[in-house]
Design an enzyme around this catalytic site. Structure first.
Site, PDB file in Angstrom:
ATOM      1  CE1 TYR A  24      92.651   4.744 -24.184  1.00  0.00           C
ATOM      2  CE2 TYR A  24      94.980   4.705 -25.322  1.00  0.00           C
ATOM      3  CZ  TYR A  24      94.093   4.042 -25.434  1.00  0.00           C
ATOM      4  OH  TYR A  24      93.893   3.539 -26.505  1.00  0.00           O
ATOM      5  N   GLY A  69      97.008   2.830 -23.646  1.00  0.00           N
ATOM      6  CA  GLY A  69      98.219   2.665 -24.455  1.00  0.00           C
ATOM      7  C   GLY A  69      98.890   3.105 -23.881  1.00  0.00           C
ATOM      8  CG  HIS A 113      99.129  -3.905 -33.498  1.00  0.00           C
ATOM      9  ND1 HIS A 113      98.890  -3.492 -34.261  1.00  0.00           N
ATOM     10  CD2 HIS A 113      98.410  -4.328 -32.866  1.00  0.00           C
ATOM     11  CE1 HIS A 113      97.910  -2.888 -33.864  1.00  0.00           C
ATOM     12  NE2 HIS A 113      97.444  -3.346 -33.130  1.00  0.00           N
ATOM     13  CB  SER A 157      91.151  -1.549 -39.834  1.00  0.00           C
ATOM     14  OG  SER A 157      91.273  -0.028 -39.320  1.00  0.00           O
ATOM     15  CB  SER A 209      93.958   0.743 -33.512  1.00  0.00           C
ATOM     16  OG  SER A 209      95.447   0.479 -33.078  1.00  0.00           O
TER      17      SER A 209
HETATM   18  C1  SPV Z   1      95.499  -0.604 -30.716  1.00  0.00           C
HETATM   19  O1  SPV Z   1      95.215   0.605 -29.979  1.00  0.00           O
HETATM   20  O2  SPV Z   1      96.425  -1.207 -31.183  1.00  0.00           O
HETATM   21  C2  SPV Z   1      95.280  -1.111 -29.262  1.00  0.00           C
HETATM   22  C3  SPV Z   1      94.455  -0.626 -27.799  1.00  0.00           C
HETATM   23  O3  SPV Z   1      95.794  -2.163 -28.947  1.00  0.00           O
HETATM   24  S1  SPV Z   1      96.194   0.412 -27.636  1.00  0.00           S
HETATM   25  O4  SPV Z   1      96.724  -0.001 -26.448  1.00  0.00           O
HETATM   26  O5  SPV Z   1      95.809   1.996 -26.527  1.00  0.00           O
HETATM   27  O6  SPV Z   1      97.260   0.198 -28.426  1.00  0.00           O
HETATM   28 MN    MN Z   2      96.631  -2.675 -30.475  1.00  0.00          MN
END
Ligand code: SPV
Ligand code: MN
Length: 615
Positions: free
Chosen positions: A217, A219, A245, A268, A266
């Protein structure tokens, strides 16, 4: 020694590429990675179009990606148990204890993950990508090296980050860089990582290295995304800047373009906020102070976005990118028999048969317990270059960044938080908005969706330093600015009886109000939690921006300040920080002040403050 070993292990062409980079730490790292993972061959990408094409082709040939109907589109599947960020398997390697952060003693963690990576690339090709986080040759630039055995991961990074082989060559021994080692581990019959119980994502700040194994995955595997954020946050603390972020967006003011950054947990509303006017970035921001001004860049050049619910009406720009030829990697969607890509909430016709992360799929397919299986996963994603978007801001790659005019913190709170509020000042915003974020959990992380979680700065999942110290860094950063960006809190999810009180497009109005405030075009109502908009200003903006009448009753419902709930919240947050000894005194002072304002106001008006009384 090192070079001799590399010469022996690499093909002539690849060794030449490596030798051109005159950096002993790079050579030593590569040597260590090869000794550890034991690949059968090594591919070092120079970032040329031929090298990018090679990775795209191998992603298809290896079956890590499948072709879709539209040219340039491919589909990747992760294992059913590997559909989101794995909080429980992600650790910072440190002997310190850090609040809210999974930590593991460094030696123990290194021994474990190195054991899991040992020989993990036997019979496979090791891929090496060299990138820059942030515009190249800029004071923001952070270099990074990714080592992986996944063509999908390198393909994703080729879309998401600026290739920087040339920068490594130019800087030679002066190049300092972050390091990422990833292996999918043993694969099952569907090509998914098999040993999910041995999935480990270990971040080692001491050597600026991240190890990730037995996962695919994005992330968890795309090192330069959230794994790098843990490392850049530490550099930022050391050097007095912010790694956040946050999205970076452009909003047209009356006197020219303005730039805002926005931190949202994430899933939102962040991506859709980016699509309203201009976009510079959708996920991560590096913010530095130059001559008393906060300036920002996006370390990325692509989007790894949530696809669930994206439809032609609400998200026309992304929709267009996802439905026309061009480079797109879809993950964990449904791939129809005829190559059609389908995801839930798209409004497209569901293919009669297809394949998803669970294997073969057809409408009505059930699991062993009789539950209907969804066509696509709620955290299914798309990866695209920002350059595919029509609203990419012309300054997205400016080496000097753009000035930050406002910072937005967004939560998902169906019950209590007003849709829009402006902090009184930098510290008030940092403490009562950023540091106090509580938000309902979504599908972007493993766990039960819907529960309210403490998620300060929407950054808790990526935190690698003590939260108190992180806040201190924010406070100090503000002190270095002549006039710090204004800080806003938004909530797109306020509801009553299960119905949203604001509509999706209202965020366009909120952004314009922020622009008017930044340009000092409108006044605001003072409440105990900060400044909220006057009804008359919003009414005007609803007409201007959405050609809509804005009802006074709607305003009253949306902007009633639930003083009692805000006081309870301040109390909860105070308790959290009182358990973190490193918390700066400003946090307690600011929260106490907020509580006494709330109490005074409650004595006068009762538990709920009707905003119309004040205007
Ligand atoms: C998040 O979930 O905040 C994302 C994707 O931007 S991840 O790379 O999975 O964190
Ligand atoms: Mn993110």
């Amino acid at each position: 020694m090192v070079l001799e070993y590399l010469e022996e292990m690499l093909s002539g062409v690849m060794f030449e590429r490596v030798k051109k980079i005159n950096n002993s730490r790079f050579h030593a790292f590569l040597c260590k990675a090869i000794r550890l993972c034991e690949p059968s061959s090594v591919f070092v990408s120079t970032g040329s179009s031929e090298d990018y094409e090679y990775v795209r082709r191998k992603a298809l040939e290896s079956g890590e990606e499948l072709p879709a109907r539209i040219p340039g589109h491919t589909v990747h599947f992760d294992s059913p148990l590997d559909q989101a960020r794995a909080r429980g398997d992600t650790f910072i390697l440190t002997d310190e204890k850090l609040p809210f952060i999974n930590t593991k003693p460094r030696r123990e963690g290194l021994d474990e993950v190195i054991g899991l990576l040992k020989g993990s690339m036997r019979g496979r090709e090791m891929l090496v990508g060299l990138y820059s986080l942030g515009p190249k040759k800029s004071p923001f630039q952070v270099l990074a090296v990714q080592v992986t055995d996944s063509y999908y991961v390198l393909h994703s990074e080729n879309i998401l980050y600026r290739g920087a082989y040339d920068e490594f060559v130019r800087l030679g021994e002066d190049a300092s860089f972050l390091k990422f080692i990833h292996s999918q581990g043993v694969l099952d019959e569907h090509g998914g990582s098999k040993n999910i119980d041995k999935r480990r994502i270990y971040i080692d700040p001491a050597s600026e290295t991240v190890y990730s194994v037995n996962t695919q995955y994005g992330g968890n595997s795309i090192g330069l995304k959230k794994l790098s954020l843990r490392l850049t946050m530490i550099r930022a603390l050391r050097e007095g800047w912010l790694a956040e972020h946050m999205c970076v967006i452009g909003v047209e003011g009356k006197r020219g373009p303005l730039y805002f950054t926005g931190a949202y947990p994430s899933a939102s509303g962040k991506t859709s906020t980016c699509m309203i006017e201009k976009i510079i970035g959708d996920d991560i921001a590096f913010i530095r102070a130059f001559d008393g001004e906060a300036r920002v860049v996006n370390p990325e050049i692509g989007i790894f976005g949530i696809i669930d619910g994206i439809n032609a009406k609400d998200d026309p720009r992304i929709w267009d990118v996802l439905n026309k030829p061009g480079e797109v990697i879809f993950s964990n969607v449904l791939l129809g028999e005829d190559g059609e890509v389908f995801w839930n909430g798209s409004g497209k016709a569901i293919p009669a048969r297809g394949r998803n992360y669970l294997g073969d799929w057809w409408p009505g397919k059930k699991d062993e317990k009789g539950n209907i299986l969804p066509a696509s996963h709620p955290n299914a994603r798309f990866t695209v270059p920002l350059s595919s978007l029509p609203n990419l801001d012309p300054r997205y790659d400016d080496p000097e960044g753009v000035v930050v005019n406002a910072i937005i913190y967004g939560v998902r709170d169906s019950a209590n938080v007003v849709p829009l509020v402006e902090a009184f000042n930098w510290i008030h915003g940092v403490v009562t908005i950023g540091a106090s974020m509580e938000t309902e959990r979504t599908n972007a992380v493993l766990g039960k969706p819907g529960e309210l979680e403490f998620n300060p700065f929407a950054n808790l999942d990526f935190m690698s330093i003590n939260l108190g110290v992180y806040i201190m860094n924010h406070i100090m950063f503000g002190r270095r600015l002549r006039s710090p960006p204004k800080i806003y809190g938004v909530n797109y999810f306020l509801s009553e009886n299960g119905k949203y009180l604001t509509s999706k497009e209202d965020k366009k109005v909120w952004l314009k109000w922020i622009a008017r405030r930044v340009e000092e075009e409108v006044e605001a109502v003072t409440t105990p939690i900060g400044y909220i908009p006057f009804y008359s200003d919003l009414k005007k903006l609803f007409r201007e921006v959405l050609s809509k009448e804005y009802d006074v009753e709607a305003y009253k419902k949306q902007f009633t300040v639930k003083l009692d709930k805000y006081a309870e919240k301040a109390q909860r947050i105070l308790k959290i920080y009182s358990e973190i000894p490193e918390t700066p005194a400003e946090v307690f002072i600011t929260l106490e002040e907020q509580m006494s304002r709330l109490r005074r106001c409650m004595q006068e008006y009762g538990p709920h403050l009707n905003p119309l009384i004040l205007q």
